[in-house]
Design a protein around this motif. Structure first.
Motif, PDB file in Angstrom:
ATOM      1  N   ARG A  80       0.822  -1.207   0.000  1.00  0.00           N
ATOM      2  CA  ARG A  80       0.000   0.000   0.000  1.00  0.00           C
ATOM      3  C   ARG A  80       0.861   1.265   0.000  1.00  0.00           C
ATOM      4  N   GLN A  81       1.735   1.350  -0.917  1.00  0.00           N
ATOM      5  CA  GLN A  81       2.556   2.554  -1.170  1.00  0.00           C
ATOM      6  C   GLN A  81       3.502   2.892  -0.036  1.00  0.00           C
ATOM      7  N   ARG A  82       3.911   1.931   0.740  1.00  0.00           N
ATOM      8  CA  ARG A  82       4.830   2.251   1.838  1.00  0.00           C
ATOM      9  C   ARG A  82       6.284   2.019   1.466  1.00  0.00           C
ATOM     10  N   MET A  83       6.538   1.094   0.534  1.00  0.00           N
ATOM     11  CA  MET A  83       7.919   0.822   0.147  1.00  0.00           C
ATOM     12  C   MET A  83       8.050   0.924  -1.372  1.00  0.00           C
ATOM     13  N   GLU A  84       9.145   1.549  -1.805  1.00  0.00           N
ATOM     14  CA  GLU A  84       9.365   1.685  -3.239  1.00  0.00           C
ATOM     15  C   GLU A  84      10.522   0.773  -3.646  1.00  0.00           C
ATOM     16  N   ALA A  85      10.357   0.045  -4.740  1.00  0.00           N
ATOM     17  CA  ALA A  85      11.419  -0.865  -5.175  1.00  0.00           C
ATOM     18  C   ALA A  85      11.757  -0.601  -6.635  1.00  0.00           C
ATOM     19  N   VAL A  86      13.006  -0.865  -7.001  1.00  0.00           N
ATOM     20  CA  VAL A  86      13.419  -0.788  -8.402  1.00  0.00           C
ATOM     21  C   VAL A  86      13.737  -2.220  -8.839  1.00  0.00           C
ATOM     22  N   LEU A  87      13.057  -2.671  -9.891  1.00  0.00           N
ATOM     23  CA  LEU A  87      13.162  -4.080 -10.311  1.00  0.00           C
ATOM     24  C   LEU A  87      13.768  -4.192 -11.702  1.00  0.00           C
ATOM     25  N   SER A  88      14.562  -5.233 -11.898  1.00  0.00           N
ATOM     26  CA  SER A  88      14.919  -5.589 -13.277  1.00  0.00           C
ATOM     27  C   SER A  88      14.649  -7.081 -13.429  1.00  0.00           C
ATOM     28  N   ARG A  89      14.491  -7.530 -14.650  1.00  0.00           N
ATOM     29  CA  ARG A  89      14.189  -8.944 -14.900  1.00  0.00           C
ATOM     30  C   ARG A  89      14.983  -9.453 -16.087  1.00  0.00           C
ATOM     31  N   ARG A  90      15.286 -10.752 -16.053  1.00  0.00           N
ATOM     32  CA  ARG A  90      15.985 -11.359 -17.186  1.00  0.00           C
ATOM     33  C   ARG A  90      15.004 -11.907 -18.215  1.00  0.00           C
ATOM     34  N   GLU A  91      13.799 -12.317 -17.756  1.00  0.00           N
ATOM     35  CA  GLU A  91      12.855 -12.977 -18.659  1.00  0.00           C
ATOM     36  C   GLU A  91      12.334 -11.991 -19.704  1.00  0.00           C
ATOM     37  N   ARG A  92      12.125 -12.510 -20.895  1.00  0.00           N
ATOM     38  CA  ARG A  92      11.574 -11.712 -21.978  1.00  0.00           C
ATOM     39  C   ARG A  92      10.481 -12.508 -22.674  1.00  0.00           C
ATOM     40  N   PRO A  93       9.430 -11.909 -23.220  1.00  0.00           N
ATOM     41  CA  PRO A  93       9.178 -10.474 -23.146  1.00  0.00           C
ATOM     42  C   PRO A  93       8.792 -10.051 -21.739  1.00  0.00           C
ATOM     43  N   TRP A  94       9.239  -8.864 -21.405  1.00  0.00           N
ATOM     44  CA  TRP A  94       8.914  -8.278 -20.106  1.00  0.00           C
ATOM     45  C   TRP A  94       7.852  -7.214 -20.355  1.00  0.00           C
ATOM     46  N   MET A  95       6.653  -7.460 -19.834  1.00  0.00           N
ATOM     47  CA  MET A  95       5.556  -6.516 -20.046  1.00  0.00           C
ATOM     48  C   MET A  95       5.449  -5.594 -18.831  1.00  0.00           C
ATOM     49  N   ILE A  96       5.233  -4.332 -19.109  1.00  0.00           N
ATOM     50  CA  ILE A  96       5.188  -3.337 -18.026  1.00  0.00           C
ATOM     51  C   ILE A  96       3.912  -2.522 -18.167  1.00  0.00           C
ATOM     52  N   LEU A  97       3.069  -2.573 -17.138  1.00  0.00           N
ATOM     53  CA  LEU A  97       1.860  -1.740 -17.120  1.00  0.00           C
ATOM     54  C   LEU A  97       2.178  -0.480 -16.317  1.00  0.00           C
ATOM     55  N   LEU A  98       2.161   0.646 -16.981  1.00  0.00           N
ATOM     56  CA  LEU A  98       2.596   1.901 -16.363  1.00  0.00           C
ATOM     57  C   LEU A  98       1.394   2.675 -15.824  1.00  0.00           C
ATOM     58  N   ASP A  99       1.461   3.073 -14.546  1.00  0.00           N
ATOM     59  CA  ASP A  99       0.380   3.869 -13.955  1.00  0.00           C
ATOM     60  C   ASP A  99       0.319   5.252 -14.603  1.00  0.00           C
ATOM     61  N   SER A 100      -0.876   5.785 -14.647  1.00  0.00           N
ATOM     62  CA  SER A 100      -1.057   7.098 -15.268  1.00  0.00           C
ATOM     63  C   SER A 100      -0.534   8.212 -14.350  1.00  0.00           C
TER      64      SER A 100
END
Ligand SMILES: Cc1cc2nc3c(=O)[nH]c(=O)nc-3n(C[C@H](O)[C@H](O)[C@H](O)COP(=O)(O)OP(=O)(O)OC[C@H]3O[C@@H](n4cnc5c(N)ncnc54)[C@H](O)[C@@H]3O)c2cc1C
Length: 339
Positions: free
Chosen positions: A135-155
């Motif tokens: 619930r918006q208390r912790m922010e993380a930066v992620l990377s992934r090896r798997e492809r395709p990597w789909m990203i849903l971006l918040d508005s």
């Protein structure tokens, strides 16, 4: 940089909405070869809108079945576009349509998906996604090896892309065929919660929050719900603000009590509500308890009006607390606004 596919569906007018244009900005930030994949009944207007964005290819799945939001057709279209583009990174706006369909598409493609991303950037030459947890208390930066990597971006996280100069161009759109899938779902209409008018405006500069105090007995010993409605609606119309509510207030409305009839659970801000993004927020008749204020994380400047100088806002949660009667203050503000 790896290849990128921007997935976007068109709106009823055939154009792209702001969240899709924000995603385009995000895709361009990454800087890899870009393909645009469009879905809709017709996509010419959308393709012209972003013809000058520098995309190498424009692919499209078109036709009446793709006008309606529906899992089977949306997932089929997205899968076909992903396969045709062969991109490693797929970026799409977090609309209800894509949020529903794309996780299934990631599974079909053997890829991965991250939802509610708030940023994408290059870290050591590879794409990385930022998102919030718990619930918006912790922010993380992620990377992934798997492809395709789909990203849903918040508005609301990137500026919408706009044509640098000159009139809109034209783009050569390559049609992509979708193998016919049987669908049992026919969209017959939209059922939305009963409200007299649209009060949730995600793009508004100001979030106006109403708390349960508006419906409580006031200093004269009486409840003034009808005046509260007039004051709040008058202010919302004059300031074009978005309306949020505390849980106590929206729960009251849910019980069918004769209070603030325009308030629904969709307005609720907080731990079990929404976390809207607005430059400014004004809380009125709301105590400012932690489960409520946690929903104000992305409101940059916070002000509150409360009769109680010891309310939660006074404890470091608001930039300015006006210890005052919100009825009096809002009457005066509305007079100044000519509402
Ligand atoms: C697990 C959990 C999750 C929760 N999630 C949420 C959530 O998502 N969102 C949320 O909002 N709450 C949430 N809550 C509830 C939260 O803790 C509070 O109970 C709720 O926010 C209180 O609402 P309120 O401040 O509107 O009402 P109240 O606590 O009743 O406060 C009313 C306020 O109005 C003020 N007031 C009255 N008249 C006037 C006037 N004329 N002028 C100025 N001020 C006036 C009073 O001084 C008082 O401070 C959650 C609680 C739990 C346990």
């Amino acid at each position: 940089m790896e290849t990128i596919l921007l997935l976007a569906h068109t709106e009823p007018d055939g154009a792209l909405a702001k969240p899709a244009l924000e995603c385009l900005t995000a895709a361009l930030v990454l800087g890899g070869p870009l393909t645009v994949g469009l879905v809709g009944a017709r996509v010419e207007a959308a393709a012209s809108q972003i013809a000058g964005c520098g995309a190498a290819r424009f692919l499209a799945v078109t036709g009446e079945p793709f006008a309606q939001p529906r899992y089977s057709t949306d997932a089929g279209a997205a899968e076909a576009l992903c396969r045709a583009a062969g991109a490693a990174i797929v970026i799409a706006p977090s609309t209800s349509r894509w949020a529903r369909a794309l996780p299934g598409v990631a599974y079909r493609l053997g890829g991965r998906i991250d939802t509610h991303a708030t940023s994408v950037a290059l870290e050591n030459g590879a794409p990385a996604v930022t998102r919030w947890f718990y619930r918006q208390r912790m922010e993380a930066v992620l990377s992934r090896r798997e492809r395709p990597w789909m990203i849903l971006l918040d508005s609301g996280c990137f500026a919408p892309w706009s044509e640098p100069s000159g009139p809109a161009g034209t783009a050569a759109v390559e049609p992509v065929a979708v193998s016919a899938r049987e669908t049992r779902t026919t969209v017959t209409g939209v059922r939305a919660p009963k409200t007299d008018e649209q009060t949730i405006r995600p793009d508004a500069n100001l979030l106006f929050v109403a708390g349960a105090g508006w419906t409580k007995k006031q200093s004269d010993g009486a409840v003034h719900a009808a005046e509260a409605e007039t004051l709040i609606l008058g202010f919302l119309r004059a300031a074009q603000a978005s309306l949020g509510g505390s849980k106590s207030l929206v729960d009251l409305s849910g019980e069918g009590e004769a209070v603030l009839r325009f308030m629904t659970h969709l307005n609720q801000v907080g731990q079990t509500g929404s976390t809207p993004r607005h430059p400014k927020g004004l809380s009125t008749c709301c105590h400012g308890e932690e489960p409520h204020v946690v929903g104000w994380r992305f409101v940059n400047q916070r002000r509150a009006i409360n009769l109680d100088p010891n309310c939660g806002w006074a404890r470091g949660k608001a930039d300015v607390l006006y210890v005052a009667d919100a009825f009096e203050v809002m009457r005066h503000v509305n007079r100044l606004l000519g509402a």
